[in-house]
Write a protein that holds these residues in place. Structure first.
Motif, PDB file in Angstrom:
ATOM      1  N   MET A 186      55.223  17.804  45.814  1.00  0.00           N
ATOM      2  CA  MET A 186      53.902  17.293  46.348  1.00  0.00           C
ATOM      3  C   MET A 186      52.870  18.185  45.316  1.00  0.00           C
ATOM      4  SD  MET A 186      52.878  17.358  50.190  1.00  0.00           S
ATOM      5  CE  MET A 186      51.041  17.032  50.443  1.00  0.00           C
ATOM      6  N   SER A 187      52.015  17.455  44.909  1.00  0.00           N
ATOM      7  CA  SER A 187      50.903  17.927  44.075  1.00  0.00           C
ATOM      8  C   SER A 187      49.748  18.550  44.841  1.00  0.00           C
ATOM      9  CB  SER A 187      50.439  17.254  42.924  1.00  0.00           C
ATOM     10  OG  SER A 187      49.797  15.884  43.714  1.00  0.00           O
ATOM     11  N   ARG A 188      49.113  19.434  44.176  1.00  0.00           N
ATOM     12  CA  ARG A 188      48.191  20.276  44.990  1.00  0.00           C
ATOM     13  C   ARG A 188      46.774  19.622  44.459  1.00  0.00           C
ATOM     14  NH1 ARG A 188      45.550  24.034  42.748  1.00  0.00           N
ATOM     15  NH2 ARG A 188      47.124  24.690  41.345  1.00  0.00           N
ATOM     16  N   PRO A 189      45.868  19.210  45.617  1.00  0.00           N
ATOM     17  CA  PRO A 189      44.469  18.213  44.776  1.00  0.00           C
ATOM     18  C   PRO A 189      43.634  19.500  44.447  1.00  0.00           C
ATOM     19  CG  PRO A 189      44.711  18.675  47.302  1.00  0.00           C
ATOM     20  CD  PRO A 189      46.022  19.114  46.885  1.00  0.00           C
ATOM     21  N   PHE A 190      43.813  20.025  43.292  1.00  0.00           N
ATOM     22  CA  PHE A 190      42.732  21.133  42.913  1.00  0.00           C
ATOM     23  C   PHE A 190      42.051  20.796  41.742  1.00  0.00           C
ATOM     24  CE2 PHE A 190      40.981  24.811  42.077  1.00  0.00           C
ATOM     25  CZ  PHE A 190      41.343  25.400  40.822  1.00  0.00           C
ATOM     26  N   PRO A 191      40.849  20.612  41.867  1.00  0.00           N
ATOM     27  CA  PRO A 191      40.043  19.960  40.525  1.00  0.00           C
ATOM     28  C   PRO A 191      40.034  21.262  39.399  1.00  0.00           C
ATOM     29  CG  PRO A 191      38.696  21.156  42.287  1.00  0.00           C
ATOM     30  CD  PRO A 191      39.971  20.956  42.890  1.00  0.00           C
ATOM     31  N   ARG A 192      40.032  20.853  38.158  1.00  0.00           N
ATOM     32  CA  ARG A 192      40.053  21.428  37.067  1.00  0.00           C
ATOM     33  C   ARG A 192      38.618  22.227  36.478  1.00  0.00           C
ATOM     34  NH1 ARG A 192      44.473  20.227  33.366  1.00  0.00           N
ATOM     35  NH2 ARG A 192      45.996  18.848  34.513  1.00  0.00           N
ATOM     36  N   TRP A 193      37.686  21.600  37.275  1.00  0.00           N
ATOM     37  CA  TRP A 193      36.437  22.395  37.017  1.00  0.00           C
ATOM     38  C   TRP A 193      36.412  23.691  37.991  1.00  0.00           C
ATOM     39  CZ3 TRP A 193      34.318  21.934  42.031  1.00  0.00           C
ATOM     40  CH2 TRP A 193      35.067  20.870  42.692  1.00  0.00           C
ATOM     41  N   LEU A 194      35.416  23.917  38.396  1.00  0.00           N
ATOM     42  CA  LEU A 194      35.458  25.285  39.397  1.00  0.00           C
ATOM     43  C   LEU A 194      34.411  26.523  38.859  1.00  0.00           C
ATOM     44  CD1 LEU A 194      38.852  25.565  41.387  1.00  0.00           C
ATOM     45  CD2 LEU A 194      36.325  25.525  42.203  1.00  0.00           C
ATOM     46  N   PRO A 195      33.168  26.204  38.675  1.00  0.00           N
ATOM     47  CA  PRO A 195      32.337  27.333  38.361  1.00  0.00           C
ATOM     48  C   PRO A 195      32.035  28.188  39.397  1.00  0.00           C
ATOM     49  CG  PRO A 195      31.024  25.490  38.557  1.00  0.00           C
ATOM     50  CD  PRO A 195      32.505  25.053  38.945  1.00  0.00           C
ATOM     51  N   HIS A 237      39.600  29.444  36.691  1.00  0.00           N
ATOM     52  CA  HIS A 237      40.688  30.299  36.233  1.00  0.00           C
ATOM     53  C   HIS A 237      39.791  31.699  36.095  1.00  0.00           C
ATOM     54  CE1 HIS A 237      42.666  26.543  35.316  1.00  0.00           C
ATOM     55  NE2 HIS A 237      41.708  26.267  34.861  1.00  0.00           N
ATOM     56  N   TYR A 238      40.400  32.670  36.820  1.00  0.00           N
ATOM     57  CA  TYR A 238      40.015  34.054  36.764  1.00  0.00           C
ATOM     58  C   TYR A 238      41.439  35.064  37.299  1.00  0.00           C
ATOM     59  CZ  TYR A 238      36.627  37.775  36.694  1.00  0.00           C
ATOM     60  OH  TYR A 238      35.777  38.869  36.352  1.00  0.00           O
ATOM     61  N   GLN A 239      41.820  36.151  36.553  1.00  0.00           N
ATOM     62  CA  GLN A 239      42.702  36.978  36.919  1.00  0.00           C
ATOM     63  C   GLN A 239      41.940  38.054  37.700  1.00  0.00           C
ATOM     64  OE1 GLN A 239      44.729  38.667  33.642  1.00  0.00           O
ATOM     65  NE2 GLN A 239      46.032  39.960  35.291  1.00  0.00           N
ATOM     66  N   TYR A 240      42.324  37.891  38.915  1.00  0.00           N
ATOM     67  CA  TYR A 240      41.572  38.816  39.937  1.00  0.00           C
ATOM     68  C   TYR A 240      42.258  40.044  40.148  1.00  0.00           C
ATOM     69  CZ  TYR A 240      38.270  35.601  41.761  1.00  0.00           C
ATOM     70  OH  TYR A 240      37.000  34.804  41.981  1.00  0.00           O
ATOM     71  N   THR A 241      41.639  41.122  39.745  1.00  0.00           N
ATOM     72  CA  THR A 241      42.156  42.651  39.903  1.00  0.00           C
ATOM     73  C   THR A 241      41.290  43.491  40.499  1.00  0.00           C
ATOM     74  OG1 THR A 241      41.852  43.445  37.788  1.00  0.00           O
ATOM     75  CG2 THR A 241      43.881  42.249  38.103  1.00  0.00           C
ATOM     76  N   PHE A 242      41.492  44.418  41.361  1.00  0.00           N
ATOM     77  CA  PHE A 242      40.675  45.340  41.766  1.00  0.00           C
ATOM     78  C   PHE A 242      39.925  46.032  40.421  1.00  0.00           C
ATOM     79  CE2 PHE A 242      42.853  44.969  45.911  1.00  0.00           C
ATOM     80  CZ  PHE A 242      41.693  44.669  46.520  1.00  0.00           C
ATOM     81  N   GLN A 243      40.756  46.379  39.627  1.00  0.00           N
ATOM     82  CA  GLN A 243      40.077  46.949  38.337  1.00  0.00           C
ATOM     83  C   GLN A 243      39.069  46.148  37.788  1.00  0.00           C
ATOM     84  OE1 GLN A 243      43.157  46.975  39.169  1.00  0.00           O
ATOM     85  NE2 GLN A 243      44.168  48.727  38.417  1.00  0.00           N
ATOM     86  N   GLN A 244      39.245  44.647  37.553  1.00  0.00           N
ATOM     87  CA  GLN A 244      38.372  43.779  37.123  1.00  0.00           C
ATOM     88  C   GLN A 244      36.953  43.743  37.937  1.00  0.00           C
ATOM     89  OE1 GLN A 244      38.385  41.468  34.215  1.00  0.00           O
ATOM     90  NE2 GLN A 244      36.363  41.961  34.840  1.00  0.00           N
ATOM     91  N   LEU A 245      36.956  43.715  39.426  1.00  0.00           N
ATOM     92  CA  LEU A 245      35.858  43.776  40.253  1.00  0.00           C
ATOM     93  C   LEU A 245      35.090  45.214  40.071  1.00  0.00           C
ATOM     94  CD1 LEU A 245      37.642  41.845  43.350  1.00  0.00           C
ATOM     95  CD2 LEU A 245      36.046  40.898  41.453  1.00  0.00           C
ATOM     96  N   ALA A 246      36.084  46.091  39.998  1.00  0.00           N
ATOM     97  CA  ALA A 246      35.204  47.653  39.761  1.00  0.00           C
ATOM     98  C   ALA A 246      34.366  47.791  38.484  1.00  0.00           C
ATOM     99  CB  ALA A 246      36.372  48.644  39.884  1.00  0.00           C
ATOM    100  N   THR A 247      35.178  46.993  37.436  1.00  0.00           N
ATOM    101  CA  THR A 247      34.441  46.692  36.163  1.00  0.00           C
ATOM    102  C   THR A 247      33.036  46.075  36.178  1.00  0.00           C
ATOM    103  OG1 THR A 247      36.500  47.134  34.833  1.00  0.00           O
ATOM    104  CG2 THR A 247      34.614  46.034  33.658  1.00  0.00           C
ATOM    105  N   ASN A 248      33.220  44.676  36.908  1.00  0.00           N
ATOM    106  CA  ASN A 248      32.115  44.042  37.085  1.00  0.00           C
ATOM    107  C   ASN A 248      30.959  44.823  37.718  1.00  0.00           C
ATOM    108  OD1 ASN A 248      33.737  41.991  35.985  1.00  0.00           O
ATOM    109  ND2 ASN A 248      34.047  40.968  38.095  1.00  0.00           N
TER     110      ASN A 248
END
Length: 345
Positions: free
Chosen positions: A1-10, A119-130
């Motif tokens: 069963m496919s997930r109804p997820f759009p390819r966009w997403l800003p 598409h984003y690799q969520y890590t606490f390190q990345q959020l800290a860097t941001n």
């Protein structure tokens, strides 16, 4: 069963921690907000910080509130929880500003008024860097961090990653005081989190927060924050919001900070509402596992022993957000500790 997820997403959302929201059958009418919380009124001027991350152009919403009255030359950075936003710090911003602090309250990527990328690799390190990039752009070299819920995990990671830039660390009912997966909580896939987040309703959020955050109690002023979260989740960007929320939950569950509390070297304050029962995945945990997780009356004391320069302040009978439940009492305790541990500048 496919997930109804759009390819966009800003776009994005980050805030405290909502382990298992019970989804009610009926849904109370709530306003609808845009994917970056367009239409919701922030308590102070909302600004935006544009930057590049993981090959994408992103923006973080934030409030930068100057000291009211006599400035003390110090800055406090507020880190919200999973189901919260920078805006939910409204009373804390006022209390700190009135006490002479410059206050920075960002919305993390994936949360509230910030970008929510496809598409984003969520890590606490990345959020800290941001966040560090934002502070650098604002000319802030050192600051006190105040993190609530998931923001407590982020503030801990930031303090470990940039110890020379953190003067003091204060954690308000942070999640991550235990490692749920190590204690036997089953893993949810990102797709499972996504399907769950698509079903959020105002009634479900309110019922969950009443029972888990506030010990069965409710105040009319809490409804604004339910509407904020529900309106974001039912608005035109609801699939973006749900997808980023799913990615963030996976980050929270799989990236514990528990094992590194012992490495924190700055003065650290734990502000704990003892009736809090927040625990990620408790809704799907076996009964014997559910019974032993989310006990903040015990967790606060345990973690205080792990952190070398810690101070524990407990709020008996209060829940997950004492800064919202009893602001005056909370801010009295916070400001007293900030003044007592004021670093020599």
């Amino acid at each position: 069963m496919s997930r109804p997820f759009p390819r966009w997403l800003p776009g994005l959302l980050l805030t405290a921690a909502l382990p298992a929201i019970a989804h009610a059958q009926t849904q109370t009418e709530a306003p609808e907000y845009g994917p970056e919380l367009q239409g919701f009124d922030y308590p102070y001027t909302l600004k935006h910080f544009a930057f590049e991350s993981q090959g994408q152009s992103l923006q973080m919403g934030y409030m930068d509130v100057a000291a009211h009255g006599k400035a003390n030359g110090r800055s406090v950075v507020l880190m919200h929880g999973k189901n919260f936003c920078g805006a939910t710090w409204d009373s804390s911003i006022k209390a700190l500003s009135d006490a002479g602090y410059r206050v920075i309250a960002p919305d993390q990527i994936g949360f509230c008024s910030s970008s929510k990328p496809a598409h984003y690799q969520y890590t606490f390190q990345q959020l800290a860097t941001n966040t560090q990039q934002l502070l650098k752009a604002l000319g802030i070299q050192k600051a006190t961090l105040l993190g609530h819920s998931t923001g407590g995990m982020l503030a801990t990671r930031y303090a470990l990653q940039y110890p020379e830039q953190v003067e003091q660390l204060a954690l308000v009912n942070p999640i991550g005081l235990e490692d749920w997966k190590a204690l036997g909580v089953p893993y949810r896939t990102v797709d499972q989190w996504y399907e769950r987040e698509l079903k959020l309703s105002a009634d479900g959020i309110r019922n969950y927060e009443r029972s888990t955050y506030y010990g069965g109690r409710w105040k009319p002023e809490f409804d604004r924050w339910v509407d904020m979260l529900a309106g974001l989740n039912k608005g035109p960007g609801h699939t973006q919001v749900a997808w980023n929320s799913a990615l963030i939950y996976d980050m929270i569950f799989t990236q514990p900070v528990y094992y590194e509390f012992q490495n924190l070297q700055m003065p650290t304050l734990l502000l704990i509402g003892t009736s809090d029962t927040t625990a990620i995945g408790s809704d799907i945990a076996p009964p014997e596992v559910k019974a032993k997780i989310g006990h903040y009356d015990v967790l606060g004391k345990q973690v205080a022993k792990l952190i070398p320069r810690s101070t524990l302040v407990e709020f008996p009978g209060m829940g997950h957000a004492p800064q919202m439940e009893e602001p005056a009492q909370f801010h009295q305790a916070l400001l007293a500790w900030l003044n007592k541990t004021n670093p020599v500048r």
